[in-house]
Design a protein around this motif. Structure first.
Motif, PDB file in Angstrom:
ATOM      1  N   GLN A  47     -32.860  -2.980  70.373  1.00  0.00           N
ATOM      2  CA  GLN A  47     -34.023  -3.771  70.771  1.00  0.00           C
ATOM      3  C   GLN A  47     -35.319  -3.023  70.489  1.00  0.00           C
ATOM      4  O   GLN A  47     -36.340  -3.636  70.200  1.00  0.00           O
ATOM      5  N   LEU A  48     -35.276  -1.692  70.583  1.00  0.00           N
ATOM      6  CA  LEU A  48     -36.488  -0.907  70.393  1.00  0.00           C
ATOM      7  C   LEU A  48     -36.173   0.363  69.615  1.00  0.00           C
ATOM      8  O   LEU A  48     -35.238   1.089  69.946  1.00  0.00           O
ATOM      9  N   THR A  49     -36.953   0.609  68.580  1.00  0.00           N
ATOM     10  CA  THR A  49     -36.873   1.845  67.798  1.00  0.00           C
ATOM     11  C   THR A  49     -38.267   2.445  67.720  1.00  0.00           C
ATOM     12  O   THR A  49     -39.234   1.743  67.436  1.00  0.00           O
ATOM     13  N   VAL A  50     -38.379   3.733  68.001  1.00  0.00           N
ATOM     14  CA  VAL A  50     -39.645   4.452  67.854  1.00  0.00           C
ATOM     15  C   VAL A  50     -39.570   5.281  66.586  1.00  0.00           C
ATOM     16  O   VAL A  50     -38.685   6.134  66.432  1.00  0.00           O
ATOM     17  N   LEU A  51     -40.493   5.021  65.658  1.00  0.00           N
ATOM     18  CA  LEU A  51     -40.582   5.774  64.409  1.00  0.00           C
ATOM     19  C   LEU A  51     -41.854   6.613  64.466  1.00  0.00           C
ATOM     20  O   LEU A  51     -42.943   6.090  64.721  1.00  0.00           O
ATOM     21  N   TYR A  52     -41.721   7.916  64.226  1.00  0.00           N
ATOM     22  CA  TYR A  52     -42.902   8.775  64.263  1.00  0.00           C
ATOM     23  C   TYR A  52     -42.828   9.807  63.148  1.00  0.00           C
ATOM     24  O   TYR A  52     -41.769  10.068  62.562  1.00  0.00           O
ATOM     25  N   GLY A  53     -43.962  10.371  62.824  1.00  0.00           N
ATOM     26  CA  GLY A  53     -44.024  11.379  61.783  1.00  0.00           C
ATOM     27  C   GLY A  53     -45.450  11.843  61.589  1.00  0.00           C
ATOM     28  O   GLY A  53     -46.386  11.261  62.139  1.00  0.00           O
ATOM     29  N   PRO A  54     -45.647  12.899  60.805  1.00  0.00           N
ATOM     30  CA  PRO A  54     -46.993  13.425  60.582  1.00  0.00           C
ATOM     31  C   PRO A  54     -47.894  12.407  59.893  1.00  0.00           C
ATOM     32  O   PRO A  54     -47.414  11.492  59.216  1.00  0.00           O
ATOM     33  N   SER A  55     -49.183  12.581  60.049  1.00  0.00           N
ATOM     34  CA  SER A  55     -50.142  11.743  59.340  1.00  0.00           C
ATOM     35  C   SER A  55     -49.959  11.907  57.839  1.00  0.00           C
ATOM     36  O   SER A  55     -49.781  13.026  57.338  1.00  0.00           O
ATOM     37  N   GLY A  56     -49.968  10.787  57.105  1.00  0.00           N
ATOM     38  CA  GLY A  56     -49.843  10.851  55.662  1.00  0.00           C
ATOM     39  C   GLY A  56     -48.431  10.932  55.148  1.00  0.00           C
ATOM     40  O   GLY A  56     -48.212  11.070  53.943  1.00  0.00           O
ATOM     41  N   PRO A 152     -52.644  -4.605  77.388  1.00  0.00           N
ATOM     42  CA  PRO A 152     -52.126  -5.968  77.260  1.00  0.00           C
ATOM     43  C   PRO A 152     -50.718  -6.061  76.682  1.00  0.00           C
ATOM     44  O   PRO A 152     -49.991  -7.025  76.972  1.00  0.00           O
ATOM     45  N   LEU A 153     -50.296  -5.093  75.872  1.00  0.00           N
ATOM     46  CA  LEU A 153     -48.965  -5.204  75.285  1.00  0.00           C
ATOM     47  C   LEU A 153     -47.848  -4.780  76.230  1.00  0.00           C
ATOM     48  O   LEU A 153     -46.680  -4.786  75.858  1.00  0.00           O
ATOM     49  N   THR A 154     -48.209  -4.431  77.459  1.00  0.00           N
ATOM     50  CA  THR A 154     -47.168  -4.206  78.463  1.00  0.00           C
ATOM     51  C   THR A 154     -46.307  -5.454  78.600  1.00  0.00           C
ATOM     52  O   THR A 154     -45.107  -5.377  78.899  1.00  0.00           O
ATOM     53  N   ALA A 155     -46.896  -6.616  78.349  1.00  0.00           N
ATOM     54  CA  ALA A 155     -46.140  -7.873  78.431  1.00  0.00           C
ATOM     55  C   ALA A 155     -44.994  -7.914  77.423  1.00  0.00           C
ATOM     56  O   ALA A 155     -43.994  -8.621  77.642  1.00  0.00           O
ATOM     57  N   LEU A 156     -45.114  -7.151  76.346  1.00  0.00           N
ATOM     58  CA  LEU A 156     -44.044  -7.139  75.356  1.00  0.00           C
ATOM     59  C   LEU A 156     -42.783  -6.468  75.890  1.00  0.00           C
ATOM     60  O   LEU A 156     -41.671  -6.782  75.460  1.00  0.00           O
ATOM     61  N   THR A 157     -42.958  -5.558  76.841  1.00  0.00           N
ATOM     62  CA  THR A 157     -41.783  -4.860  77.373  1.00  0.00           C
ATOM     63  C   THR A 157     -40.823  -5.824  78.068  1.00  0.00           C
ATOM     64  O   THR A 157     -39.618  -5.586  78.104  1.00  0.00           O
ATOM     65  N   GLU A 158     -41.358  -6.910  78.603  1.00  0.00           N
ATOM     66  CA  GLU A 158     -40.489  -7.910  79.236  1.00  0.00           C
ATOM     67  C   GLU A 158     -39.552  -8.532  78.208  1.00  0.00           C
ATOM     68  O   GLU A 158     -38.358  -8.738  78.475  1.00  0.00           O
ATOM     69  N   ALA A 159     -40.084  -8.811  77.015  1.00  0.00           N
ATOM     70  CA  ALA A 159     -39.255  -9.394  75.959  1.00  0.00           C
ATOM     71  C   ALA A 159     -38.199  -8.406  75.485  1.00  0.00           C
ATOM     72  O   ALA A 159     -37.073  -8.789  75.144  1.00  0.00           O
ATOM     73  N   ILE A 160     -38.537  -7.118  75.472  1.00  0.00           N
ATOM     74  CA  ILE A 160     -37.581  -6.101  75.029  1.00  0.00           C
ATOM     75  C   ILE A 160     -36.479  -5.921  76.064  1.00  0.00           C
ATOM     76  O   ILE A 160     -35.303  -5.752  75.725  1.00  0.00           O
ATOM     77  N   ARG A 161     -36.852  -5.986  77.358  1.00  0.00           N
ATOM     78  CA  ARG A 161     -35.871  -5.766  78.428  1.00  0.00           C
ATOM     79  C   ARG A 161     -34.975  -6.971  78.668  1.00  0.00           C
ATOM     80  O   ARG A 161     -33.872  -6.834  79.218  1.00  0.00           O
ATOM     81  N   GLU A 162     -35.421  -8.145  78.303  1.00  0.00           N
ATOM     82  CA  GLU A 162     -34.712  -9.371  78.647  1.00  0.00           C
ATOM     83  C   GLU A 162     -33.286  -9.367  78.096  1.00  0.00           C
ATOM     84  O   GLU A 162     -33.069  -9.153  76.899  1.00  0.00           O
ATOM     85  N   PRO A 163     -32.274  -9.580  78.954  1.00  0.00           N
ATOM     86  CA  PRO A 163     -30.890  -9.582  78.486  1.00  0.00           C
ATOM     87  C   PRO A 163     -30.669 -10.652  77.412  1.00  0.00           C
ATOM     88  O   PRO A 163     -31.130 -11.783  77.537  1.00  0.00           O
ATOM     89  N   GLY A 164     -29.992 -10.275  76.347  1.00  0.00           N
ATOM     90  CA  GLY A 164     -29.688 -11.228  75.293  1.00  0.00           C
ATOM     91  C   GLY A 164     -30.871 -11.580  74.415  1.00  0.00           C
ATOM     92  O   GLY A 164     -30.791 -12.520  73.631  1.00  0.00           O
ATOM     93  N   THR A 165     -31.978 -10.843  74.541  1.00  0.00           N
ATOM     94  CA  THR A 165     -33.147 -11.155  73.725  1.00  0.00           C
ATOM     95  C   THR A 165     -32.826 -11.013  72.243  1.00  0.00           C
ATOM     96  O   THR A 165     -32.010 -10.187  71.842  1.00  0.00           O
ATOM     97  N   ARG A 166     -33.469 -11.832  71.446  1.00  0.00           N
ATOM     98  CA  ARG A 166     -33.263 -11.766  69.996  1.00  0.00           C
ATOM     99  C   ARG A 166     -34.495 -11.187  69.304  1.00  0.00           C
ATOM    100  O   ARG A 166     -34.717 -11.405  68.121  1.00  0.00           O
ATOM    101  N   VAL A 167     -35.296 -10.477  70.090  1.00  0.00           N
ATOM    102  CA  VAL A 167     -36.488  -9.823  69.570  1.00  0.00           C
ATOM    103  C   VAL A 167     -36.207  -8.326  69.438  1.00  0.00           C
ATOM    104  O   VAL A 167     -35.795  -7.674  70.397  1.00  0.00           O
ATOM    105  N   HIS A 168     -36.427  -7.792  68.235  1.00  0.00           N
ATOM    106  CA  HIS A 168     -36.203  -6.372  67.967  1.00  0.00           C
ATOM    107  C   HIS A 168     -37.515  -5.756  67.497  1.00  0.00           C
ATOM    108  O   HIS A 168     -38.214  -6.343  66.661  1.00  0.00           O
TER     109      HIS A 168
END
Length: 309
Positions: A47-56, A152-168
């Protein structure tokens, strides 16, 4: 669209411009094949992936010309958001609506509701998963970092937590801003449970980033317009743009410290900048060969970068 239907670009190299999710840019994007598959697999599975890396390091190009193009080619709906000024929720929903209509042109809009309800409504109209790529997310905190509870995007966490959500969701952020995601840890206790670090290109991948676009270009032009590159020039460029070799403002070249994890890694922006400049000069000279002599005439990679920046 087939490769033969595409017009050849003026140059196979992008310089400092990021690759987009267009058919042409995807054809010219090389060196990140493994990372494309890894990130796409994580995006599909989690449901959630964090991608990080150096600038550039090339996160935007990888996500657009690589991951987004790959998934869309398979019929998936992928909404990419990278602008965070103004109202990010409205911007996100507008992008999602356009993407759903790209896949299902006659889809009607869901009934008004919370962000989670609206996203769920769009997935029902898709009848499939919805993939959200939130790029350059460090800029979200530039505009909304002072707002309570993660903004404001705290509201997105509800969609990520929701059981059976189809939002990735993929959150892409610069490494030096990674700690700012702590604003969402209360709502997403497993926030960093699926994190991927994007390293700078290794030498083999950077070699593909040089040769691959040139091979594609040659497939798109008549045989008598094909361009070659000297093997020695490839090695010289890669030696010159290793991480730590170009130090703007310093005299001469430095080097990555022995034992550094960056040793042998390539600075992709400098690589593209040097290739773009070489292409411009050889084209102006009417040459069909990228040559080491031209790189030396220009003062080497360090001078090209310094003159541009």
């Amino acid at each position: 669209m087939t490769e033969t239907a595409l017009a050849a670009p003026a140059s196979p190299y992008k310089g400092l411009s990021a690759f987009a999710d267009s058919e042409l840019d995807a054809l010219l994007f090389f060196g990140r094949e493994r990372e494309i598959e890894v990130i796409a697999a994580n995006l599909i599975a989690a449901q959630l992936t964090v991608l990080y890396g150096p600038s550039g390091v090339g996160k935007t190009s990888l996500l657009r010309a690589g991951v987004t193009h790959r998934l869309r080619r398979e019929g998936a709906a992928v909404a990419v958001v990278s602008s965070w000024s103004g109202d990010p929720v409205s911007g996100l929903l507008s992008t999602v609506e356009r993407e759903v209509h790209r896949v299902v042109p006659d889809a009607d809009s869901p009934q008004p509701g919370s962000l989670a309800e609206l996203l769920s409504g769009w997935t029902r109209r898709l009848g499939a998963e919805l993939y959200l790529i939130l790029d350059q997310f460090e800029e979200y905190f530039l505009y909304h970092g002072d707002e309570a509870g993660g903004g404001p995007l705290t509201a997105l966490t509800e969609a990520i937590r929701e059981p059976g959500t189809r939002v990735h969701v993929v959150l892409s952020v610069r490494e030096d801003a990674l700690a700012q995601l702590d604003a969402f840890k209360t709502q997403l206790p497993g926030l960093f449970g699926n994190s991927l670090r994007l390293d700078r290109l290794d030498r083999r991948a950077a070699n593909r980033a040089i040769r691959g676009p040139l091979e594609r270009y040659n497939e798109l032009v008549p045989a008598d317009e094909a361009v070659e590159i000297e093997d020695e020039l490839v090695d010289d460029i890669l030696d010159s743009v290793e991480a730590g070799r170009i130090r703007l403002g310093d005299t001469g070249l430095g080097g990555a410290e022995e034992g550094s994890t960056e040793q042998g890694r390539i600075e992709a922006p400098y690589l593209q900048l040097v290739l773009e400049r070489l292409w411009e000069v050889e084209s102006e000279r009417g040459s069909k060969r990228l040559r080491g002599e031209t790189l030396r005439d220009l003062g080497g990679a360090s001078r090209i970068v310094e003159d541009h920046l």
